[in-house]
Structures are given as C-alpha cells and as structure tokens.
Design a protein around this motif. Sequence first.
Motif, PDB file in Angstrom:
ATOM      1  N   LYS A  38      -2.461  -3.117   2.895  1.00 50.24           N
ATOM      2  CA  LYS A  38      -1.938  -3.127   1.830  1.00 50.24           C
ATOM      3  C   LYS A  38      -2.205  -2.035   1.170  1.00 50.24           C
ATOM      4  O   LYS A  38      -2.053  -1.732  -0.304  1.00 50.24           O
ATOM      5  N   VAL A  39      -1.927  -0.738   1.813  1.00 49.40           N
ATOM      6  CA  VAL A  39      -1.574   0.461   1.350  1.00 49.40           C
ATOM      7  C   VAL A  39      -0.458   1.257   2.087  1.00 49.40           C
ATOM      8  O   VAL A  39      -0.735   0.695   3.136  1.00 49.40           O
ATOM      9  N   SER A  40      -0.412   1.967   0.732  1.00 48.31           N
ATOM     10  CA  SER A  40       1.479   2.688   1.995  1.00 48.31           C
ATOM     11  C   SER A  40       1.316   3.857   1.574  1.00 48.31           C
ATOM     12  O   SER A  40       0.645   4.840   0.664  1.00 48.31           O
ATOM     13  N   SER A  41       2.214   5.508   1.907  1.00 49.43           N
ATOM     14  CA  SER A  41       2.789   6.703   1.581  1.00 49.43           C
ATOM     15  C   SER A  41       1.549   7.044   1.792  1.00 49.43           C
ATOM     16  O   SER A  41       0.260   6.948   2.468  1.00 49.43           O
ATOM     17  N   SER A  42       1.534   7.944   1.042  1.00 46.65           N
ATOM     18  CA  SER A  42       0.465   9.324   0.695  1.00 46.65           C
ATOM     19  C   SER A  42      -1.187   8.815   0.562  1.00 46.65           C
ATOM     20  O   SER A  42      -2.265   8.972   1.617  1.00 46.65           O
ATOM     21  N   HIS A  43      -0.744   7.898  -0.268  1.00 41.14           N
ATOM     22  CA  HIS A  43      -2.189   6.609  -0.109  1.00 41.14           C
ATOM     23  C   HIS A  43      -3.010   6.383   1.194  1.00 41.14           C
ATOM     24  O   HIS A  43      -3.947   6.670   1.707  1.00 41.14           O
ATOM     25  N   ALA A  44      -2.053   6.466   1.647  1.00 46.13           N
ATOM     26  CA  ALA A  44      -2.430   5.518   3.181  1.00 46.13           C
ATOM     27  C   ALA A  44      -3.151   6.936   4.350  1.00 46.13           C
ATOM     28  O   ALA A  44      -4.107   6.436   4.719  1.00 46.13           O
ATOM     29  N   ASN A  45      -2.548   8.028   4.262  1.00 41.60           N
ATOM     30  CA  ASN A  45      -2.652   9.177   5.593  1.00 41.60           C
ATOM     31  C   ASN A  45      -3.962   9.586   4.769  1.00 41.60           C
ATOM     32  O   ASN A  45      -4.509   9.603   5.448  1.00 41.60           O
ATOM     33  N   THR A  46      -4.425   9.085   3.020  1.00 41.94           N
ATOM     34  CA  THR A  46      -5.477   9.502   2.969  1.00 41.94           C
ATOM     35  C   THR A  46      -6.321   8.839   3.471  1.00 41.94           C
ATOM     36  O   THR A  46      -6.989   9.758   3.898  1.00 41.94           O
ATOM     37  N   ARG A  58       1.289   4.705  11.967  1.00 46.19           N
ATOM     38  CA  ARG A  58       1.365   3.436  10.541  1.00 46.19           C
ATOM     39  C   ARG A  58       2.700   2.575  10.973  1.00 46.19           C
ATOM     40  O   ARG A  58       3.604   3.347  10.692  1.00 46.19           O
ATOM     41  N   VAL A  59       2.634   1.842  10.609  1.00 43.68           N
ATOM     42  CA  VAL A  59       4.046   0.328  10.221  1.00 43.68           C
ATOM     43  C   VAL A  59       3.343   0.576   9.192  1.00 43.68           C
ATOM     44  O   VAL A  59       2.394  -0.515   8.228  1.00 43.68           O
ATOM     45  N   GLU A  60       4.148   0.793   7.813  1.00 48.34           N
ATOM     46  CA  GLU A  60       4.142   0.534   6.105  1.00 48.34           C
ATOM     47  C   GLU A  60       3.755  -0.818   5.958  1.00 48.34           C
ATOM     48  O   GLU A  60       4.181  -1.801   6.311  1.00 48.34           O
ATOM     49  N   ALA A  61       2.664  -1.185   4.834  1.00 45.13           N
ATOM     50  CA  ALA A  61       2.689  -2.593   4.272  1.00 45.13           C
ATOM     51  C   ALA A  61       4.064  -2.643   3.393  1.00 45.13           C
ATOM     52  O   ALA A  61       4.805  -1.333   2.836  1.00 45.13           O
ATOM     53  N   VAL A  62       4.621  -3.821   3.391  1.00 47.17           N
ATOM     54  CA  VAL A  62       5.481  -4.164   2.490  1.00 47.17           C
ATOM     55  C   VAL A  62       5.051  -4.291   1.160  1.00 47.17           C
ATOM     56  O   VAL A  62       4.311  -5.451   1.246  1.00 47.17           O
ATOM     57  N   GLY A  63       5.135  -3.293   0.399  1.00 47.53           N
ATOM     58  CA  GLY A  63       4.364  -3.466  -1.324  1.00 47.53           C
ATOM     59  C   GLY A  63       2.923  -3.993  -1.190  1.00 47.53           C
ATOM     60  O   GLY A  63       1.854  -2.599  -0.635  1.00 47.53           O
TER      61      GLY A  63
END
Length: 176
Positions: A38-46, A58-63
Amino acid sequence: MACLVWNCQGAASRSFKRALSFLSLTHKPLIACLLEPKVSSSHANTICSSLGYEEWVRVEAVGFSGGIWVLWKDSINIEVIDTHPQFITLQVHHAELGVWRLSVIYGSPNPYLKRKLFADLTTNTSDYQGPWLLAGDFNAATSREEVNNPENFSTTRCSDFNEWLFREGLIDLGFT
C-alpha cells in the motif's frame, strides 16, 4: 534457503518494520516477498532501501490497494523474468538448489481479472520445464476450509482456481 511471503497489508508503519525485522532475524530469508504494501513511487523505494536487502523489484500499488515487492540478498542470483499487475516472476539461481522459478502473486478479487491472471501465468511459463513455486495471495480458495466465513462460500467461485491448478499440474502446499 528461506523465502518469506507475507501479505503485510501496509509497509509504512513502525509495526511493519518491527515485525519484518523479527521475521528476518528468526528465519533469515534470502528472499522477502511483501504483498499489499500500500505504498508507491519514491516512498516505496525509500522503504525498500531501508529493509536490509540489496536488490528488489516492485509492482506498484494502485492507490492504497495491492502492490507486490520482492526483495533479495545479493548472495543469491535472481533474474526478473516478468512483472505484471498481479504477479512478478523471477528465475532464481542458487548454488545448492539449482535454477528454479518463483512467481509472487497478488490476485485481483475481480473474477475477470482473476481469469486473466491464470491465463497470463500459464503463458508466462509455457516454455519453462523446471521447478516453479507460486506463492502469495490469489484472492481465491480451493475449499470451504480456507475461508473465514464458510457460510458465504460458493464452490462455483473457486472452480476456476481449482481447474487451473489441475490443468497446470500444481500442488497446493497449504498455508499458515
């Protein structure tokens, strides 16, 4: 070789990091597969970079729904074969276990998308003849014993899943 597969349902909290730290110390997984972060983009990478694994895909969360993270130690050689909205397939090269495939799944509860998942997984591995481990949350059940509310269980809802498992010659290892 340990592989952790966890439907963590959120990876941004301190309690998630404490639980993952405990699981990592206890089981020492070379591969950690996290579903529904439930976390995406740069926050997920961090977050991924802070979890003690050198590599990840990763496969991005949708929302705030879904998402798949697979992290691994650099002591194991992994090749990413495919990323898909509902799964990630990896080829794992392990000195003692040889070469095998791992597909980490977070299946949609939507019946149409679930059938698409089964078809795409079949296509994804049609040319592969070696060991194949599928793990994750298919959002499907094989029997009444696998659901929290057996009164609402319908055999027709699980027939596609059971038929697909049979066609592919897969063995259900169970769950905890």
